[in-house]
Motif scaffolding. Structure first.
Motif, mmCIF file in Angstrom:
data_model
loop_
_atom_site.group_PDB
_atom_site.id
_atom_site.type_symbol
_atom_site.label_atom_id
_atom_site.label_comp_id
_atom_site.label_asym_id
_atom_site.label_seq_id
_atom_site.Cartn_x
_atom_site.Cartn_y
_atom_site.Cartn_z
ATOM 1 N N ARG B 314 25.873 4.889 7.152
ATOM 2 C CA ARG B 314 24.424 5.339 6.517
ATOM 3 C C ARG B 314 23.257 5.389 7.178
ATOM 4 N N SER B 315 22.921 5.129 8.392
ATOM 5 C CA SER B 315 21.962 5.609 9.456
ATOM 6 C C SER B 315 21.739 7.215 9.773
ATOM 7 N N VAL B 316 21.250 8.031 8.911
ATOM 8 C CA VAL B 316 21.229 9.647 9.565
ATOM 9 C C VAL B 316 20.213 9.895 10.546
ATOM 10 N N ALA B 317 20.571 11.101 11.448
ATOM 11 C CA ALA B 317 19.430 11.544 11.438
ATOM 12 C C ALA B 317 18.308 12.348 10.833
ATOM 13 N N ALA B 318 17.262 11.789 12.100
ATOM 14 C CA ALA B 318 15.730 11.573 10.734
ATOM 15 C C ALA B 318 15.560 13.421 10.618
ATOM 16 N N ALA B 319 15.988 14.230 11.707
ATOM 17 C CA ALA B 319 15.516 15.427 11.714
ATOM 18 C C ALA B 319 15.959 16.719 10.945
ATOM 19 N N GLU B 320 18.227 15.651 10.303
ATOM 20 C CA GLU B 320 19.147 16.259 10.137
ATOM 21 C C GLU B 320 19.208 15.643 9.204
ATOM 22 N N PRO B 321 18.515 14.610 8.190
ATOM 23 C CA PRO B 321 20.005 13.690 7.235
ATOM 24 C C PRO B 321 20.861 14.090 6.381
ATOM 25 N N LEU B 322 20.694 15.477 6.686
ATOM 26 C CA LEU B 322 22.256 16.190 5.864
ATOM 27 C C LEU B 322 23.762 16.268 6.527
ATOM 28 N N ARG B 323 23.329 16.521 7.980
ATOM 29 C CA ARG B 323 24.202 16.748 8.584
ATOM 30 C C ARG B 323 25.426 15.867 9.635
ATOM 31 N N ILE B 324 26.569 15.105 8.651
ATOM 32 C CA ILE B 324 27.330 14.390 9.379
ATOM 33 C C ILE B 324 27.734 14.340 10.611
ATOM 34 N N THR B 325 27.321 15.178 11.401
ATOM 35 C CA THR B 325 27.727 15.530 12.683
ATOM 36 C C THR B 325 26.440 15.446 13.816
ATOM 37 N N ALA B 326 25.406 15.400 12.760
ATOM 38 C CA ALA B 326 23.787 14.561 13.376
ATOM 39 C C ALA B 326 23.563 13.999 13.662
ATOM 40 N N ALA B 327 24.243 12.628 13.046
ATOM 41 C CA ALA B 327 24.309 10.743 12.927
ATOM 42 C C ALA B 327 24.090 10.520 13.991
ATOM 43 N N PRO B 328 23.436 9.257 14.476
ATOM 44 C CA PRO B 328 23.103 8.971 15.611
ATOM 45 C C PRO B 328 24.619 8.737 15.963
ATOM 46 N N TYR B 329 25.650 7.711 15.122
ATOM 47 C CA TYR B 329 27.253 7.472 15.824
ATOM 48 C C TYR B 329 27.687 8.212 15.808
ATOM 49 N N TRP B 330 27.603 9.856 14.694
ATOM 50 C CA TRP B 330 28.048 10.036 15.240
ATOM 51 C C TRP B 330 29.115 11.094 16.261
ATOM 52 N N ILE B 331 27.265 11.042 16.831
ATOM 53 C CA ILE B 331 27.234 11.483 18.218
ATOM 54 C C ILE B 331 27.917 10.711 19.485
ATOM 55 N N GLY B 336 32.074 11.851 24.967
ATOM 56 C CA GLY B 336 33.356 12.505 25.082
ATOM 57 C C GLY B 336 33.699 13.453 25.281
ATOM 58 N N ILE B 337 34.022 14.557 24.457
ATOM 59 C CA ILE B 337 33.753 16.129 23.956
ATOM 60 C C ILE B 337 33.787 16.808 23.733
ATOM 61 N N GLY B 338 33.817 17.407 24.470
ATOM 62 C CA GLY B 338 33.386 18.454 25.128
ATOM 63 C C GLY B 338 32.725 20.149 23.683
ATOM 64 N N ALA B 339 31.591 21.240 24.058
ATOM 65 C CA ALA B 339 31.871 21.787 22.664
ATOM 66 C C ALA B 339 33.313 23.082 23.243
ATOM 67 N N ALA B 340 33.505 23.305 24.208
ATOM 68 C CA ALA B 340 34.657 24.180 24.309
ATOM 69 C C ALA B 340 35.793 23.706 23.614
ATOM 70 N N THR B 341 35.909 22.319 23.660
ATOM 71 C CA THR B 341 37.228 20.988 22.173
ATOM 72 C C THR B 341 37.492 21.727 21.495
ATOM 73 N N PHE B 342 36.166 21.940 20.650
ATOM 74 C CA PHE B 342 35.225 21.345 19.770
ATOM 75 C C PHE B 342 35.709 22.924 18.706
ATOM 76 N N LYS B 350 33.240 21.553 14.368
ATOM 77 C CA LYS B 350 33.011 19.446 14.493
ATOM 78 C C LYS B 350 33.625 19.229 13.041
ATOM 79 N N THR B 351 33.536 20.276 12.153
ATOM 80 C CA THR B 351 33.472 19.456 10.793
ATOM 81 C C THR B 351 35.080 19.363 10.983
ATOM 82 N N ASN B 352 35.794 19.669 11.002
ATOM 83 C CA ASN B 352 37.605 19.961 11.168
ATOM 84 C C ASN B 352 38.132 18.238 11.169
ATOM 85 N N CYS B 353 37.544 17.541 10.835
ATOM 86 C CA CYS B 353 37.699 15.982 11.652
ATOM 87 C C CYS B 353 39.365 15.847 11.071
ATOM 88 N N ALA B 354 40.070 16.440 9.992
ATOM 89 C CA ALA B 354 41.159 16.050 10.296
ATOM 90 C C ALA B 354 41.874 16.545 11.346
#
Lengths: 138, 380
Positions: B314-331, B336-342, B350-354
């Motif tokens: 419910r708390s979104v990133a102020a700068a990017e309120p529409l991006r789930i992967t920008a939310a503080p909790y998501w980040i 611990g997961i590197g960009a290369a893994t994603f 990063k959007t491939n949750c499943a």
């Protein structure tokens, strides 16, 4: 005997579906052709060659992440593509995916979205018809 | 079962009955597993943590019953009597001349009381966190996320306290073993300890295992139907319907169809109002389809549900309120997961949750459902 009957029983609907798909595609192409004539009196017929050129061109005016059709659909239309979000896109070539260009609403929706994203404008009927003709030849 | 004559060998006396010793060592294993999985292991080990917690809960219930029916030195009465001697014991301990005790000495007895109380608090708050926050177990149908959060704070606090108590407990065992030459660890294995005759209770109360078994069975018979009834309750505030078909088809054509509970209403409304420029792409829909999807998202946004992701996202990133992967909790959760893994197959984005969350489409995102697949580095 039974297996032959079964084969025929399966073949008839298969041919039927293929014929329906083909009829759907023909309808879409002829509608585009009529529109292209209306837009441009000199228009004669769609060109797979022009469609191929359009498909591979890096366009300007759209989003910089997606300059071209092949950005997502890959250079071989018979293989799977991939969206920017990583989701797989079924092949665009009709030979690899016979259901392509059979649903007018779907065709209108995706040309509408993707032309705007890649070119920053709507595509003309001639451009759409050329692309479909190229992908039917693949 | 525990007649004194039978258990005294020379100057060694039978102090710890078998159930108490078994309780002690199984508890050591259970607490070690619970502490490791609670403090150090990845979140996906939650199942093991819960199993250890259940085991500790059963052990504590047993121990409380055994306080009444155990052999003399395992009884609550002995513990209380020893704690009462604390005022005389402590000054002697400070002079490094503590008197011998049969069973726990007064300081050790106080420690046992503290350990049992702390473990009980950890177990109770653990069940509350499991139910309220994780939406699992017997309290999932009863507690909301807020109650689970409060319990979570107490659970962490008491787990840290337990670490301190364990350190003091071990130090106490070491001190008594050295100062009084009493091999306490060996005693907790064999049950026998060398002690001066005058500290040993001349008439120890025997263990009553049958009575204990009867009471424990009665507790089990009473608790089982209650637990089963609680488990049958639907988890509170957890979505159960499959994703709306139009939403899953239209939005899922380009990206993972995120569960609507992963963004607040305002974010969904903003997304649906600007589909023409959707994260850099035209994702326009027919007005009728868009209206149907917008209504579905509004009904099922983060505010509508009580799962952990719904509460936290419910708390979104102020700068990017529409991006789930920008939310503080998501980040924070994916730090611990590197960009290369994603980027690597089969995750790719990063959007491939499943790709890692087996239950992503349900919106639950259970810790146990996390499994990061083996990835291949992206080709040229």
């Amino acid at each position: 005997m039974t297996s032959r009957l079964l084969f025929v029983a399966l073949l008839i609907p298969a041919i039927g579906v293929a014929a329906l798909a083909s009829a759907g595609r023909d309808g879409i192409v002829s509608a585009l052709s009529a529109q292209a004539k209306q837009d441009n009196s000199k228009f004669t017929s769609f060109s797979a060659e022009a469609g191929k050129k359009f498909w591979f061109t890096a366009h300007v005016g759209g989003k910089s992440d997606t300059p071209s059709c092949v950005t997502c659909h890959t250079k071989d239309a018979r293989t799977m593509g991939q969206t920017r979000a990583g989701k797989a896109i079924d092949p665009m070539a009709v030979s690899a995916n016979p259901n392509r260009f059979t649903d007018p609403e779907k065709v209108a929706k995706w040309f509408g979205r993707n032309c705007n994203t890649v070119l920053g404008r709507e595509c003309t009927a001639e451009e759409k018809g050329n692309v479909i003709t190229y992908l039917m030849s693949q | 079962m525990a007649r004194h004559s039978e258990h005294s060998l020379g100057s060694e006396f039978f102090i710890w009955d078998l159930p108490t010793r078994l309780f002690h060592w199984v508890l050591v294993i259970g607490v070690a597993v619970a502490l490791y999985t609670g403090f150090l292991a990845p979140a996906s080990w939650l199942g093991i943590h819960l199993f250890a917690g259940y085991a500790i809960a059963v052990l504590i219930v047993f121990r409380l019953v055994w306080w009444k029916f155990g052999f003399e030195y395992s009884r609550l009465a002995a513990l209380v009597a020893a704690i009462r001697r604390l005022p005389q014991f402590l000054p002697a301990l400070i002079r490094l001349k503590p008197p011998h005790s049969a069973g726990h000495n007064p300081a050790g007895s106080a420690m046992i009381a503290l350990l049992i109380a702390t473990l009980s608090l950890i177990v109770v708050t653990g069940f509350m966190v499991e139910g309220g926050q994780e939406k699992q177990g017997v309290l999932a149908g009863v507690l909301d996320y807020a109650a689970g959060s409060t319990a979570r704070n107490l659970h962490s606090l008491s787990a840290n306290l337990l670490l301190g108590l364990i350190a003091v407990h071990l130090a106490g065992v070491a001190v008594e073993t050295v100062l009084q030459r009493t091999p306490l660890v060996r005693g907790m294995i064999s049950g026998r300890l060398p002690l001066p005759l005058h500290v040993v209770n001349p008439a120890p109360r025997p263990a009553r295992p049958l009575a204990a078994a009867f009471i424990l069975s009665a507790i089990a018979v009473a608790a089982a139907p209650a637990a089963l009834a609680l488990l049958r309750l639907p988890a509170r505030g957890v979505p159960s319907a499959p994703l709306n078909l139009a939403y899953a088809t239209e939005c899922g054509a380009c990206h993972n169809a995120f569960h609507p509970s992963l963004l607040p209403r305002q974010s969904w409304a903003a997304i649906m109002a600007h589909l023409g420029d959707h994260f850099g792409e035209d994702a326009s829909l027919s007005p009728a389809t868009a209206a149907g999807i917008a209504a579905y998202l509004d009904r099922n946004a983060a505010e509508a549900w009580d799962t952990e992701p719904a509460n936290r996202l419910r708390s979104v990133a102020a700068a990017e309120p529409l991006r789930i992967t920008a939310a503080p909790y998501w980040i924070r959760k994916h730090a611990g997961i590197g960009a290369a893994t994603f980027a690597a197959a089969p995750i790719k984005s990063k959007t491939n949750c499943a790709a890692c969350h087996g239950d992503a489409t349900t919106g639950r995102f259970d810790d146990q459902a996390i499994a990061i697949p083996p990835t291949q580095a992206k080709g040229p």
